[in-house]
Design an enzyme around this catalytic site. Structure first.
Site, PDB file in Angstrom:
ATOM      1  N   SER A   8       0.574  -1.103   0.351  1.00 43.30           N
ATOM      2  CA  SER A   8      -0.005  -0.506   0.363  1.00 43.30           C
ATOM      3  C   SER A   8       0.203   1.129  -0.185  1.00 43.30           C
ATOM      4  O   SER A   8      -0.005   2.328  -0.543  1.00 43.30           O
ATOM      5  CB  SER A   8      -0.735   0.252   1.582  1.00 43.30           C
ATOM      6  OG  SER A   8      -0.393   0.109   2.324  1.00 43.30           O
ATOM      7  N   TYR A  39      -4.370   0.733   3.935  1.00 46.68           N
ATOM      8  CA  TYR A  39      -5.229  -0.366   3.861  1.00 46.68           C
ATOM      9  C   TYR A  39      -6.143  -1.064   5.345  1.00 46.68           C
ATOM     10  O   TYR A  39      -7.013  -1.563   5.092  1.00 46.68           O
ATOM     11  CB  TYR A  39      -4.886  -1.891   2.839  1.00 46.68           C
ATOM     12  CG  TYR A  39      -4.200  -1.313   1.826  1.00 46.68           C
ATOM     13  CD1 TYR A  39      -4.589  -0.425   0.735  1.00 46.68           C
ATOM     14  CD2 TYR A  39      -3.694  -2.639   0.996  1.00 46.68           C
ATOM     15  CE1 TYR A  39      -4.136  -0.375  -0.396  1.00 46.68           C
ATOM     16  CE2 TYR A  39      -4.056  -2.340  -0.697  1.00 46.68           C
ATOM     17  CZ  TYR A  39      -4.136  -1.268  -1.093  1.00 46.68           C
ATOM     18  OH  TYR A  39      -3.712  -0.719  -3.221  1.00 46.68           O
ATOM     19  N   CYS A  70       2.498  -7.092   1.979  1.00 46.90           N
ATOM     20  CA  CYS A  70       1.586  -5.825   2.363  1.00 46.90           C
ATOM     21  C   CYS A  70       0.445  -6.989   2.579  1.00 46.90           C
ATOM     22  O   CYS A  70       0.136  -8.244   2.821  1.00 46.90           O
ATOM     23  CB  CYS A  70       1.207  -5.648   1.705  1.00 46.90           C
ATOM     24  SG  CYS A  70      -0.787  -4.538   2.651  1.00 46.90           S
ATOM     25  N   ASN A  71       0.947  -7.375   4.833  1.00 45.35           N
ATOM     26  CA  ASN A  71       0.087  -8.104   5.521  1.00 45.35           C
ATOM     27  C   ASN A  71      -1.114  -7.837   5.175  1.00 45.35           C
ATOM     28  O   ASN A  71      -1.758  -8.625   5.263  1.00 45.35           O
ATOM     29  CB  ASN A  71       0.823  -8.018   6.683  1.00 45.35           C
ATOM     30  CG  ASN A  71       2.204  -8.984   7.049  1.00 45.35           C
ATOM     31  OD1 ASN A  71       2.298  -9.383   7.497  1.00 45.35           O
ATOM     32  ND2 ASN A  71       2.773  -7.585   6.587  1.00 45.35           N
ATOM     33  N   THR A  72      -1.929  -7.107   5.344  1.00 40.99           N
ATOM     34  CA  THR A  72      -3.164  -6.716   5.019  1.00 40.99           C
ATOM     35  C   THR A  72      -3.613  -7.204   3.808  1.00 40.99           C
ATOM     36  O   THR A  72      -4.219  -7.686   3.727  1.00 40.99           O
ATOM     37  CB  THR A  72      -3.220  -5.408   4.951  1.00 40.99           C
ATOM     38  OG1 THR A  72      -2.807  -4.809   5.905  1.00 40.99           O
ATOM     39  CG2 THR A  72      -4.214  -4.561   5.495  1.00 40.99           C
ATOM     40  N   CYS A 206       3.118  -6.080   9.597  1.00 38.53           N
ATOM     41  CA  CYS A 206       3.167  -5.077   9.276  1.00 38.53           C
ATOM     42  C   CYS A 206       4.436  -4.925   8.098  1.00 38.53           C
ATOM     43  O   CYS A 206       5.048  -4.325   9.192  1.00 38.53           O
ATOM     44  CB  CYS A 206       2.390  -4.271   9.682  1.00 38.53           C
ATOM     45  SG  CYS A 206       2.245  -2.316   8.649  1.00 38.53           S
ATOM     46  N   THR A 207       4.634  -4.408   6.979  1.00 31.74           N
ATOM     47  CA  THR A 207       5.814  -3.953   6.947  1.00 31.74           C
ATOM     48  C   THR A 207       6.444  -2.604   6.672  1.00 31.74           C
ATOM     49  O   THR A 207       7.756  -2.666   6.891  1.00 31.74           O
ATOM     50  CB  THR A 207       5.725  -4.444   5.071  1.00 31.74           C
ATOM     51  OG1 THR A 207       4.681  -3.800   4.421  1.00 31.74           O
ATOM     52  CG2 THR A 207       5.806  -5.670   3.745  1.00 31.74           C
TER      53      THR A 207
HETATM   54  N1  DGL Z   1       2.736  -2.450   4.850  1.00 31.59           N
HETATM   55  C1  DGL Z   1       1.705  -3.409   4.904  1.00 31.59           C
HETATM   56  C2  DGL Z   1       1.035  -4.357   6.248  1.00 31.59           C
HETATM   57  O1  DGL Z   1       1.861  -5.369   5.824  1.00 31.59           O
HETATM   58  C3  DGL Z   1      -0.849  -2.243   4.945  1.00 31.59           C
HETATM   59  C4  DGL Z   1      -0.369  -1.119   5.800  1.00 31.59           C
HETATM   60  C5  DGL Z   1      -1.515  -0.890   6.076  1.00 31.59           C
HETATM   61  O2  DGL Z   1      -1.857   0.356   4.279  1.00 31.59           O
HETATM   62  O3  DGL Z   1      -2.885  -0.355   6.445  1.00 31.59           O
HETATM   63  O4  DGL Z   1      -0.263  -4.716   6.332  1.00 31.59           O
END
Ligand code: DGL
Length: 283
Positions: A8, A39, A70-72, A206-207
């Site tokens: 994201s 996200y 992106c984990n989300t 979360c990255t």
């Molecule tokens: N960096 C993303 C993750 O790993 C998402 C952060 C976001 O957009 O809320 O979840």
């Protein structure tokens, strides 16, 4: 052909950086969906639609493989896209393509087991419970992917998630370190109170949090091991590419950075962990 890396925002660059080190000759295209970040507080359907759009953009750029850094996106959208959209889109493109996530490699690193390994050791007596804390966006925490998948594989690991609603947005916006430290310390305290003691290990799920891993380290008891997603993802990609020679990662060391947001705004933050500014193009 090249490898696409999607996030994201700028958080996925922590993964991209490690992948580039591991595969220096491969071609990489990074896409940050900054127009729609963060996200983590969005409804699942929106996350699925945005992730699909990001993958299409990267396949259009000639990527053979997209890594959802992106984990989300990986926890909410990946399975859906692989089951319902990708097979048809692959036929439309007429070439082999695939999408990999960041969650599976992280779970492999956290459990010490390959993904295929499930529940063989059920019923064994658990001598000592290993408490694993997961800090993530609310959407990742709500998916319960880490709890569910780790529980299938390791009875001796108990997962406790701590959703951090504001943190990715603050990191993306370049918030001051003092403000970030305060929020992170609040989340570590909240998780510790809920568990009844500090976690034995932690996943920065979360990255974006990887960018401030030192602040998590300072807030957690000294020496708490952190499971590193960039490293775990590079390991998983290496194994995957060895099994899939049909997915060509390229060999011209191409590095392109695309954003759906305003090119340029991300450079100050990126420099802090990248070492030099990156030049983003409009997606
Ligand atoms: N960096 C993303 C993750 O790993 C998402 C952060 C976001 O957009 O809320 O979840």
């Amino acid at each position: 052909m090249s490898i696409g890396v999607f996030d994201s925002g700028v958080g996925g660059l922590t993964v991209h950086h490690r992948l580039v080190e591991r595969f220096p000759r491969a071609d990489f295209v990074y896409l940050a969906d900054q127009a729609n970040a963060p996200y983590g507080g969005r409804p699942g359907e929106e996350i699925v639609d945005l992730t699909r759009a990001g993958c299409m953009r990267l396949f259009d750029e000639g990527c053979s493989l997209v890594v959802l850094a992106c984990n989300t996106a990986a926890s909410v959208a990946l399975r859906r896209l692989q089951q319902t959209w990708l097979p048809g889109y692959r036929r439309e493109l007429g070439r082999p393509v695939n999408i990999l996530g960041i969650v599976v490699p992280t779970i492999e690193a956290a459990t010490g087991l390959p993904w295929e390994h499930e529940a063989e050791r059920r019923g064994e007596k658990v001598e000592k419970l290993d408490i694993l804390g997961v800090f993530s966006t609310p959407a990742t925490a709500a998916s319960r992917v880490y709890e569910i998948e780790i529980d299938k594989r390791r009875q001796d690991v108990a997962v406790f998630s701590e959703p951090c609603p504001e943190l990715a947005r603050m990191i993306e916006a370049g918030a001051a370190r003092e403000a970030l430290a305060e929020v992170i310390s609040g989340h570590v305290k909240a998780l510790t109170a809920r568990i009844g003691r500090a976690p034995d290990r932690a996943i920065l799920g979360c990255t974006h949090y990887e960018i401030v891993a030192d602040l998590f380290r300072a807030a957690l008891p000294a020496g708490t091991p952190l499971i590193r997603q960039p490293e775990a993802t590079a390991d998983a990609l290496e194994r995957y590419l060895a099994r899939h020679p049909e997915l060509d990662p390229g060999q011209d060391a191409l590095r392109r950075f695309l954003t759906t947001g305003a090119p340029g705004a991300q450079n100050g933050l990126v420099e802090t962990f990248w070492g030099s500014p990156l030049s983003f193009e409009p997606a």
